[in-house]
Design a protein around this motif. Structure first.
Motif, mmCIF file in Angstrom:
data_model
loop_
_atom_site.group_PDB
_atom_site.id
_atom_site.type_symbol
_atom_site.label_atom_id
_atom_site.label_comp_id
_atom_site.label_asym_id
_atom_site.label_seq_id
_atom_site.Cartn_x
_atom_site.Cartn_y
_atom_site.Cartn_z
ATOM 1 N N ASP A 1 0.807 -1.214 0.000
ATOM 2 C CA ASP A 1 0.000 0.000 0.000
ATOM 3 C C ASP A 1 0.839 1.263 0.000
ATOM 4 O OD1 ASP A 1 -2.234 -1.442 -0.165
ATOM 5 O OD2 ASP A 1 -2.814 -1.289 1.935
ATOM 6 N N SER A 2 2.155 1.101 0.184
ATOM 7 C CA SER A 2 3.004 2.291 0.159
ATOM 8 C C SER A 2 3.061 2.886 -1.241
ATOM 9 C CB SER A 2 4.406 1.930 0.634
ATOM 10 O OG SER A 2 4.935 0.899 -0.170
ATOM 11 N N PHE A 3 2.615 2.141 -2.257
ATOM 12 C CA PHE A 3 2.789 2.607 -3.627
ATOM 13 C C PHE A 3 2.158 3.982 -3.874
ATOM 14 C CE2 PHE A 3 1.593 3.227 -7.979
ATOM 15 C CZ PHE A 3 2.767 2.953 -8.647
ATOM 16 N N GLY A 4 0.887 4.113 -3.511
ATOM 17 C CA GLY A 4 0.177 5.363 -3.769
ATOM 18 C C GLY A 4 0.841 6.546 -3.075
ATOM 19 N N LEU A 5 1.270 6.302 -1.866
ATOM 20 C CA LEU A 5 1.941 7.331 -1.068
ATOM 21 C C LEU A 5 3.235 7.779 -1.751
ATOM 22 C CD1 LEU A 5 1.205 8.428 1.731
ATOM 23 C CD2 LEU A 5 2.757 6.763 2.716
ATOM 24 N N GLU B 1 19.884 8.694 -4.294
ATOM 25 C CA GLU B 1 21.164 8.688 -3.593
ATOM 26 C C GLU B 1 21.770 7.304 -3.790
ATOM 27 O OE1 GLU B 1 22.611 10.515 0.476
ATOM 28 O OE2 GLU B 1 21.768 8.527 0.773
ATOM 29 N N GLY B 2 23.043 7.234 -4.097
ATOM 30 C CA GLY B 2 23.621 5.931 -4.419
ATOM 31 C C GLY B 2 23.140 5.498 -5.794
ATOM 32 N N GLN B 3 22.562 4.281 -5.848
ATOM 33 C CA GLN B 3 22.195 3.708 -7.141
ATOM 34 C C GLN B 3 20.733 3.935 -7.505
ATOM 35 O OE1 GLN B 3 24.489 1.921 -8.993
ATOM 36 N NE2 GLN B 3 26.023 2.517 -7.486
ATOM 37 N N ALA B 4 19.918 4.356 -6.553
ATOM 38 C CA ALA B 4 18.479 4.438 -6.824
ATOM 39 C C ALA B 4 17.837 5.501 -5.940
ATOM 40 C CB ALA B 4 17.822 3.083 -6.559
ATOM 41 N N GLY B 5 16.582 5.839 -6.250
ATOM 42 C CA GLY B 5 15.845 6.762 -5.402
ATOM 43 C C GLY B 5 15.637 6.150 -4.028
ATOM 44 N N VAL B 6 15.799 6.952 -2.969
ATOM 45 C CA VAL B 6 15.724 6.379 -1.615
ATOM 46 C C VAL B 6 14.316 5.957 -1.226
ATOM 47 C CG1 VAL B 6 17.751 7.432 -0.574
ATOM 48 C CG2 VAL B 6 15.599 8.693 -0.627
ATOM 49 N N THR B 7 13.290 6.480 -1.914
ATOM 50 C CA THR B 7 11.942 6.028 -1.579
ATOM 51 C C THR B 7 11.390 5.110 -2.674
ATOM 52 O OG1 THR B 7 10.975 8.011 -2.528
ATOM 53 C CG2 THR B 7 11.408 8.037 -0.163
ATOM 54 N N THR B 8 12.273 4.615 -3.526
ATOM 55 C CA THR B 8 11.871 3.584 -4.481
ATOM 56 C C THR B 8 11.868 2.254 -3.749
ATOM 57 O OG1 THR B 8 12.831 4.791 -6.323
ATOM 58 C CG2 THR B 8 12.431 2.458 -6.667
ATOM 59 N N PHE B 9 10.665 1.764 -3.439
ATOM 60 C CA PHE B 9 10.557 0.478 -2.763
ATOM 61 C C PHE B 9 10.233 -0.586 -3.799
ATOM 62 C CE2 PHE B 9 9.166 3.533 0.687
ATOM 63 C CZ PHE B 9 10.451 3.658 1.191
ATOM 64 N N LEU B 10 10.209 -1.839 -3.381
ATOM 65 C CA LEU B 10 10.117 -2.944 -4.342
ATOM 66 C C LEU B 10 8.933 -2.824 -5.304
ATOM 67 C CD1 LEU B 10 11.215 -5.866 -2.010
ATOM 68 C CD2 LEU B 10 12.411 -5.079 -4.060
ATOM 69 N N VAL B 11 7.748 -2.482 -4.780
ATOM 70 C CA VAL B 11 6.585 -2.400 -5.659
ATOM 71 C C VAL B 11 6.726 -1.244 -6.643
ATOM 72 C CG1 VAL B 11 4.101 -2.026 -5.765
ATOM 73 C CG2 VAL B 11 5.045 -3.496 -4.028
#
Lengths: 317, 288
Positions: free
Chosen positions: A246-250, A261-271
Motif C-alpha cells: 500500500d506504500s505505492f500510492g503514497l 542517492e547511491g544507485q536508486a531513489g531512496v523512496t523507491t521500494f520494491l513495488v
C-alpha cells in the motif's frame, strides 16, 4: 490485497467441522455456488501468476515486441544489481520502521482510548479515522503540508527557527517523511484491532493484577502486552503487507521514488521499482522476475503466519 | 471492624484522587494524540475553504471559498466524473464480492463434496497473490486478450472473488448452530431459502464488516487503475487526485485540498456509519 481480519480466531471452530454431518445434499449444487469464485480466481489470479512465472524467464520488451528465452538470467541480473539490492535494503528498512512504529503507537493509543473515561467513544473514533483514508489522499495532504515554499510545516519552522528544509529533495528527510506518512495512515487500522483485542481481554485477570497491587504501568507491561500477543502477531503480518504494497500510492504522489542517492531513489521500494520497470522502462521480463521474487517473499511471510499463527495462545471463553 | 472501616474511608479519597489525576493525564495524552492524528486533515479542511490568494499564506482561518474551490476541480479537472466512476466500481465490487463469497461459504460449510478441502485451499492461497505483483501479466490478459482496457470491467471483474470474504463468512456460518440448518432441511427448505431466511438475517454484522473493509479497499485502489485506465473518462478518483496536482505550473492547492476532502468522504462515511458492525462483525466478541 486484502488481509484476513479473522486470523486470530481461526483455530476455534475447526473441530466441529470434521464431525458434523452435511446439512444439505447435492452433487452439483455446491459447485454451482463455488463456480463464480473459483472462475474469477482462476482467470484473474492463478493464470496471471503462472504467466508471471513464465514471463520472468524471457527478456522481452512490449514496445519493441521482442521476446527471447533467457532462463534464470533475469534473476541473476537482479540479484547482482547494486541498484536492486539498494531498493530491497531500503524497502526492508522502511517495512521494519513502519511495523515497529505503527504497532507501538497503535497499542499505546488503543490502551489509552480503552480506559473507562468520559468521551472514550469520541476519542476512539478520532483515532481510527485514518483507516478510511487512502494512501493517495494521505500523500496529497502531506505533499502540501511539507511543501518547502507554501507548506504549513515550513512556514511554521521558518518563522520559529528560520529553517525551511527541502523535505522531498533531501534523501534522509524524504525517506523519513514517507515513513511517517505511512505510519500515520496505518495507525487507524492498528488502533481498531488493538481496541478490539483490549475489549476482549478477560476482566478477571486485570482485576486480579490490580488486587495484587500492580499499578497501571505494571499491569500494561506484565499482563496486557502478553495477553495481546496473538493480536500483535496478526498485526505484524498485516502491517508488513501494508508497508510492502500500500506504500505505492503514497510514494507515487509524494516523491515519485526519489530523491536519488547511491544507485536508486531512496523512496523507491520494491513495488514501485516493479511498476517502473514494467510500465516506464518496459522491461517486462525483469519486472516479472521482480514480481516472482516478491511472491516468494509474500509466500514466506504467509507461511510463517499460518505456521506460528495456529499455535497462538487462546484466551477467553 | 470499626477500625477497618475507618481505614477504608481514609484510603478512599487518596485512591480517587490518584484516579482523577490519572484520568486527567489520560485525557491530556489522548487530546494531544487526537490532535496530532487530525492535523493533516484539519489543515486540508481549512485550506480547502480559502480563496486562492490565502491558500499559500500561513493564514489558518477558514474562508468561504470551499464550493468555488470544489467547483473548479469538479468540472474543469473532471473530479465529478472520477467520483462517479469510483462510486460505480466500488458499489459493483462490494455487492459482487458479498454475493460471491456468501455463496462460496455456503458451499464450504453446508455441503460435503469431493475436493472440498482442496478448493478451500485454492481460495485461501490467493491471499499470497496480491494483484500488485501480477500487474504485468494481468495487464496483458485484461487489455490485450480480453480487450477490456478503458472499460469498467477491467477494474471490477478481477476483484469480484474474495478470499477474505469467503473466509469471513465461512467462520461466521460455522458459529451458527447446525441444528438451524437441519431444521430448515427437515422443513423442506433448500439451501437458498435457508440462506435468505436464516443465514442472512444472522449475518448482518459480518456483511457490514466486510462491506467496510471492501469499500475502503476498492475505493482506495490506486496502482491497477493507474496502469489499466488510459482513458480519463473511466479513471477513478484516486488516480484523478494525482492529475489534479500535476497540472503543470502552479498547483491550485485550495482546489486540490477541496478535491482531497471530497475524495476521502465516501469511505469515511461508510466507515463511520458501519463502525459498530465493523467492530462487532469480526473483531469484538469473536471468541465468545
Amino acid at each position: 490485497m486484502t488481509v484476513i481480519p479473522t486470523a486470530p480466531t481461526e483455530a476455534a471452530p475447526a473441530a466441529r467441522e470434521t464431525t458434523a454431518a452435511p446439512a444439505f445434499r447435492g452433487r452439483l449444487l455446491p459447485w454451482l455456488f463455488l463456480a463464480p469464485t473459483l472462475l474469477v480466481l482462476a482467470v484473474f489470479l492463478y493464470l496471471p501468476a503462472a504467466q508471471t512465472l513464465s514471463l520472468s524467464t524471457y527478456r522481452s520488451n512490449i514496445v519493441l515486441g521482442t521476446r527471447q528465452f533467457v532462463g534464470l538470467s533475469n534473476f541473476a541480473e537482479l540479484l547482482s544489481s547494486p541498484a536492486y539490492r539498494q531498493v530491497a535494503g531500503q524497502t526492508l528498512a522502511f517495512v521494519a520502521l513502519v511495523v515497529v512504529l505503527g504497532l507501538g503507537l497503535g497499542l499505546g493509543l488503543a490502551w489509552l482510548a480503552s480506559r473507562p473515561i468520559r468521551g472514550g467513544r469520541i476519542y476512539r473514533l478520532l483515532l481510527i479515522f485514518p483507516y478510511a483514508l487512502s494512501p493517495a489522499v494521505a500523500g496529497t495532504l502531506w505533499l502540501f503540508l511539507f511543501n518547502p515554499e507554501v507548506g504549513a510545516v515550513n512556514q511554521l519552522l521558518g518563522s520559529l527557527f528560520g529553517v525551511r528544509p527541502r523535505w522531498l529533495d533531501d534523501p534522509t528527510l524524504a525517506f523519513g517523511l514517507v515513513t511517517a506518512a505511512a505510519v500515520w495512515k496505518g495507525l487507524g487500522y492498528n488502533v481498531v484491532f488493538y481496541l478490539a483485542a483490549l475489549t476482549n481481554l478477560p476482566k478477571e485477570v486485570l482485576e486480579a493484577a490490580e488486587i495484587d497491587g500492580a499499578n497501571g504501568w505494571q499491569s500494561f507491561w506484565r499482563v496486557v502486552v502478553p495477553l495481546l500477543s496473538p493480536m500483535t502477531f496478526f498485526l505484524l503480518f498485516t502491517n508488513v503487507v501494508y508497508a510492502l504494497f500500500d506504500s505505492f500510492g503514497l510514494v507515487d504522489i509524494l516523491t515519485r521514488g526519489g530523491p536519488v542517492e547511491g544507485q536508486a531513489g531512496v523512496t523507491t521500494f520494491l513495488v514501485y521499482q516493479l511498476y517502473e520497470d514494467a510500465f516506464r522502462n518496459f522491461r517486462t521480463g525483469i519486472a516479472a522476475a521482480e514480481a516472482v521474487l516478491m511472491l516468494l517473499l509474500v509466500g514466506v511471510i504467509t507461511l510463517l503466519q499460518f505456521r506460528f499463527g495456529s499455535r497462538r495462545v487462546h484466551y477467553g471463553a | 471492624m470499626a477500625l477497618d472501616r475507618l481505614e477504608v474511608r481514609r484510603a478512599a479519597p487518596s485512591v480517587s484522587g490518584r484516579r482523577r489525576l490519572s484520568h486527567a493525564l489520560t485525557h491530556a495524552a489522548l487530546i494531544v494524540a487526537v490532535f496530532l492524528v487530525a492535523v493533516p486533515l484539519l489543515f486540508a479542511l481549512v485550506k480547502a475553504t480559502q480563496p486562492s490568494d490565502q491558500v499559500i499564506t500561513p493564514n489558518l482561518l477558514p474562508g468561504g471559498a470551499f464550493f468555488s474551490n470544489l467547483g473548479r476541480v469538479w468540472t474543469e479537472a473532471n473530479l465529478g466524473r472520477y467520483m462517479l466512476n469510483s462510486l460505480i466500481v466500488t458499489v459493483a465490487v462490494v455487492v459482487g464480492k458479498t454475493i460471491l463469497s456468501v455463496l462460496a461459504a455456503l458451499a464450504f460449510v453446508y455441503f460435503r463434496f469431493p475436493l472440498r478441502s482442496l478448493s478451500f485451499a485454492l481460495v485461501l492461497f490467493t491471499l499470497m497473490l496480491p494483484t500488485e505483483l501480477l500487474i504485468v501479466a494481468l495487464f496483458d490478459l485484461v487489455s490485450t486478450r480480453l480487450g477490456w482496457a478503458n472499460s469498467y470491467l477491467a477494474i471490477i471483474v478481477p476483484f469480484l472473488a474474495s478470499a477474505t470474504g469467503t473466509f469471513l463468512f465461512r467462520q461466521h456460518f460455522m458459529n451458527i448452530p447446525t441444528s438451524l440448518a437441519d431444521a430448515a432441511r427437515i422443513d423442506g427448505c433448500g439451501p437458498l431459502l435457508f440462506l435468505r431466511h436464516v443465514l442472512l438475517p444472522l449475518s448482518l454484522n459480518t456483511i457490514g464488516a466486510l462491506a467496510v473493509i471492501q469499500f475502503v479497499y476498492v475505493w482506495d485502489q490506486y496502482l491497477w487503475p493507474l496502469v489499466i485506465m488510459q482513458s480519463d473518462e473511466r479513471q477513478v478518483v484516486q488516480v484523478g487526485l494525482r492529475k489534479l496536482i500535476d497540472v503543470g505550473g502552479q498547483t491550485d492547492w485550495g482546489a486540490v485540498m477541496a478535491g482531497a476532502i471530497v475524495t476521502l468522504l465516501p469511505p469515511l462515511l461508510v466507515f463511520t456509519v458501519l463502525q459498530e458492525q465493523f467492530s462487532k462483525g469480526f473483531a469484538l466478541g469473536q471468541d465468545k
